[in-house]
Write an enzyme that holds these catalytic residues in place. Structure first.
Site, PDB file in Angstrom:
ATOM      1  N   ASN A  16       0.859  -1.186   0.000  1.00  0.00           N
ATOM      2  CA  ASN A  16       0.000   0.000   0.000  1.00  0.00           C
ATOM      3  C   ASN A  16       0.893   1.232   0.000  1.00  0.00           C
ATOM      4  O   ASN A  16       1.749   1.392   0.874  1.00  0.00           O
ATOM      5  CB  ASN A  16      -0.909   0.001   1.236  1.00  0.00           C
ATOM      6  CG  ASN A  16      -1.854   1.192   1.226  1.00  0.00           C
ATOM      7  OD1 ASN A  16      -1.422   2.337   1.384  1.00  0.00           O
ATOM      8  ND2 ASN A  16      -3.132   0.933   1.023  1.00  0.00           N
TER       9      ASN A  16
ATOM     10  N   SER B 115      -4.866  -0.243  -3.241  1.00  0.00           N
ATOM     11  CA  SER B 115      -5.264   1.110  -2.879  1.00  0.00           C
ATOM     12  C   SER B 115      -6.499   0.971  -2.004  1.00  0.00           C
ATOM     13  O   SER B 115      -7.437   0.249  -2.342  1.00  0.00           O
ATOM     14  CB  SER B 115      -5.537   1.949  -4.119  1.00  0.00           C
ATOM     15  OG  SER B 115      -5.633   3.311  -3.746  1.00  0.00           O
ATOM     16  N   GLU B 116      -6.494   1.648  -0.873  1.00  0.00           N
ATOM     17  CA  GLU B 116      -7.484   1.360   0.168  1.00  0.00           C
ATOM     18  C   GLU B 116      -8.912   1.750  -0.207  1.00  0.00           C
ATOM     19  O   GLU B 116      -9.851   1.374   0.478  1.00  0.00           O
ATOM     20  CB  GLU B 116      -7.076   1.994   1.501  1.00  0.00           C
ATOM     21  CG  GLU B 116      -7.054   3.505   1.520  1.00  0.00           C
ATOM     22  CD  GLU B 116      -5.681   4.073   1.226  1.00  0.00           C
ATOM     23  OE1 GLU B 116      -4.885   3.398   0.532  1.00  0.00           O
ATOM     24  OE2 GLU B 116      -5.408   5.200   1.673  1.00  0.00           O
ATOM     25  N   ASN B 117      -9.071   2.479  -1.307  1.00  0.00           N
ATOM     26  CA  ASN B 117     -10.436   2.772  -1.745  1.00  0.00           C
ATOM     27  C   ASN B 117     -11.069   1.592  -2.470  1.00  0.00           C
ATOM     28  O   ASN B 117     -12.245   1.661  -2.823  1.00  0.00           O
ATOM     29  CB  ASN B 117     -10.486   4.027  -2.615  1.00  0.00           C
ATOM     30  CG  ASN B 117      -9.598   3.930  -3.837  1.00  0.00           C
ATOM     31  OD1 ASN B 117      -8.471   3.454  -3.747  1.00  0.00           O
ATOM     32  ND2 ASN B 117     -10.099   4.331  -4.980  1.00  0.00           N
TER      33      ASN B 117
ATOM     34  N   SER C  49     -11.572  -3.805   2.148  1.00  0.00           N
ATOM     35  CA  SER C  49     -10.252  -3.231   1.943  1.00  0.00           C
ATOM     36  C   SER C  49      -9.510  -3.056   3.264  1.00  0.00           C
ATOM     37  O   SER C  49      -8.342  -3.434   3.398  1.00  0.00           O
ATOM     38  CB  SER C  49     -10.388  -1.880   1.234  1.00  0.00           C
ATOM     39  OG  SER C  49      -9.127  -1.356   0.936  1.00  0.00           O
TER      40      SER C  49
END
Lengths: 217, 233, 217, 233
Positions: free
Chosen positions: C22, C45-47, C87
């Protein structure tokens, strides 16, 4: 006096338009056969389907499409599949409007016992404890007395509990009963059954107010 | 892309040892990791603790491990339909921990997602909550249930790709997704293994990050427990 | 002394075969440009994407395909999309192997501050607190000193914390530093930078053992 | 099948009142319920508490509600990129509660799934955990975070059917699924509304049980916040 199909038929009248319903194994499964077809209802099976349909036509069984009773089923238009965590998320999150399940005993405070008889083989609670702990509307479908003739509507459950103070209504071969704060409130008699017979078959506190109508199926 | 493919079930279960704790996907006989179970039988791995919703039937699923007395302890919600299980349980050869089905799913998913424990109302006031911490939130009582720990999770999916992405089919999904990434090593067997890029990234049920090894399964029997049908009109 | 690209290039060497990574906003984003192409790496990607690829070719931007910095991106073969809960389940469940992010301050015990300056406009922590609370391998990419020339490697953070005792490594324009129990352990010097210069720019306890090699990019 | 379709956004948001708490899906401007936001602006619903990862930009997304000072309180993880937001925050016209992004998602999902609270390590030892209960599990510290409560959840999906089943696209999925069923009433707007039976039941991201109302959205702008491209080779 009702038979199993009669109990299912009476319970079917409790299923309202727009309800998501979880049906337990046994009599509850039969309820689906009696739901009016002019209302919109969806059946949830806790192994991961919403929009469960009838059994498949012979030759069209799919090993990957079963209900919580491990029976082959079909999926109706608008159905969805999901994992067990999501399924119990629906249940725990109170998105399922009505839970119908069997019981060995119900107490006058709404406690239910339906998963274990000490000293006998224990099969497990399956999803029953999750269902009764979260559902706001829980109808028990059962015979009023056990095979020995003893009442299953008790002051206090003698068997290990499945859930506490959770049952809202009970439909038996003899009566329709609502669980209220004071005890078992008699709402309807089965065809040909007297209040006295119901009283005799009920160990817990039976509340009889005014005339008790015979149920209409 | 990180490749997760292994050549066969032997490579897939490499590292399993006597005394380990396994999670096994499936509901009844639906969506069970048939190949992994067969290989655990073959390799005679013993003293296993199994976290699995059910215990199979006498001659299939986890019943195969029970027959050979490889299981020390079962953690399940429902264990009926299995005479050998019953015999071992009553004779106390087998330890059994019964857990509400939703709690079982939640404890697996908690392990997957790094939640140390969850609060569930299931089992409150019953023997399931005995000895466990309980707590009130807004007038309702909940039981604190800790996340499971396991060495291997064995799951079965419909399709998978080299990156370990999984797609399940119908109600064969059940506990399988909840167990992915919930053990130290997750082994996925699939009916159809495809190259990366062939599955629509929008339709992945379990991203490959939750899977350490994936292989193409063989000879799926997919037995039906209760064949219920209706007559043709 | 390294520039931002140099810092990213050095950090890229920490990215190992089989890592899910990340990348935070700023210098960390640049790391992707320097990762060896003979190893298998996936960017999260944390979205809600795993298998994030480079920016799209002009004209192929998709409003429904962005990274956590809200930039248009692409998805590589083997990618997957998922919701925010899943996520952060990946992150909290320690499935992401390496987190690279920027910082305003790092303390010798591994505390990090990178989200808030009291009295100034606060934009929020986004996913940073989740990332630093769970990741086991956290590399901070930053300048060794701030614009005023003050050290950003401190005995104790002066700014509100993002996470406690979590940073494992720091790569700055001057040095590569490992956070160990006793403090900042100097591992490498940036090209042309002396141990003395690093010492001068480090307020927290700097541990210098033996010869400190110049880093190889 | 239980029909969830309503004819338009006006019917969809029926019942919204001043002072309510809303969840709004989206990450940045990606996957936001554009139609619902526009109608909340139109109807001038005031004193709103918004649970939303971001606060939009000056002239789009939640920024439209901010411009008209309809928002009393924002619960978000990141609120940059918005000058009017900054002005209202600094002048204390607007109350702001900043929450770690994963905690925000988990608190929504907890509400959806009937978990009263969750334990997360995020924010432990920071001002986010001040005044909150903390607890150790296996040597690591966690913060107890209670599930959100909201009156309406407004989400945006790619496709949906009459039964309320939803499918999201790409990273426009983000917070939308976590918010479905997490409020008393969930309103889904979709780019394409299809009859029940047209979506593959295996590919549904959110089953209709989590959605009370669904409608076909209009005039999606789908603005891009950071248009980043590379040159053609």
């Amino acid at each position: 006096m009702l038979d199993k199909n009669g109990i299912a038929q009476r319970i079917a009248k409790e299923v309202k338009d727009g309800y998501y319903v979880n049906l337990g194994i046994g009599i509850p499964t039969l309820v689906a056969n009696f739901v009016r077809d002019d209302i919109e209802v969806e059946f949830q099976s806790e192994n991961g389907i919403l929009g469960m349909g009838p059994f498949p036509v012979e030759g069209e069984e799919d090993a990957d499409l079963i209900n919580a009773g491990k029976q082959t089923i079909t999926a109706l238009p608008g159905a969805s599949f999901f994992d067990s965590a999501t399924s119990f998320g629906m249940i725990r999150g109170k998105h399922v409007d009505l839970t119908i399940l069997g019981a060995m005993e119900v107490a006058e405070n709404g406690d239910i016992a339906n998963w274990k008889i000490p000293g006998k083989m224990v099969k497990g609670m399956g999803g029953a404890m999750d269902l009764v702990a979260s559902a706001e509307n829980i109808i028990v479908a059962m015979m009023h007395t056990n095979k020995a003739g003893d009442s299953k509507l008790l002051k206090k459950c003698s068997l290990p509990l499945t859930g506490v103070g959770c049952v809202t209504k009970i439909v038996t071969n003899l009566a329709v009963i609502e669980v209220v704060e004071e005890g078992f409130k008699l709402l309807e008699r089965a065809p040909g059954v007297s209040v006295e017979e119901i009283q005799k078959a009920t160990e817990g506190k039976l509340i009889v107010e005014g005339d008790i109508p015979e149920m209409i199926l | 892309m990180i490749k997760k493919t292994v050549n066969n079930v032997q490579e897939a279960i490499e590292g399993v040892q006597d005394g380990m704790t396994f999670m096994l996907g499936g509901f009844g006989l639906c969506g069970i990791p048939e190949n992994a179970i067969a290989e655990l039988v073959q390799q005679n791995i013993r003293d296993i603790t199994c976290i699995s919703n059910n215990a199979g039937v006498d001659d299939f699923g986890l019943g195969l491990l029970l027959q050979k007395k490889q299981i020390k302890k079962m953690i399940s919600s429902y264990v009926g339909e299995n005479a050998e299980f019953e015999r071992q349980m009553l004779s106390e050869e087998l330890e059994v921990e019964l857990t509400p089905q939703g709690t079982l799913a939640a404890k697996c998913q908690a392990a997957q997602q790094g939640f140390p424990a969850i609060y569930t109302p299931a089992g409150y006031g019953t023997e399931v909550s005995m000895g466990k911490e309980t707590r009130e939130f807004e007038g309702k009582m909940y039981v604190l249930e800790e996340a499971y720990k396991a060495d291997f999770a064995f799951v079965k999916a419909w399709k998978g790709d080299e990156a370990g992405n999984l797609i399940f089919k119908g109600t064969a999904r059940n506990f399988n997704p909840c167990m992915c990434g919930a053990a130290k090593i997750t082994v996925a067997e699939v009916e159809e293994l495809v190259p990366a890029g062939e599955l629509d990234p929008n339709q992945i049920h379990i991203p490959g990050i939750f899977v350490q090894r994936i292989f193409q399964g063989k000879n799926y029997e997919k037995r039906i427990e209760q064949r219920t049908v209706k007559a043709k009109n």
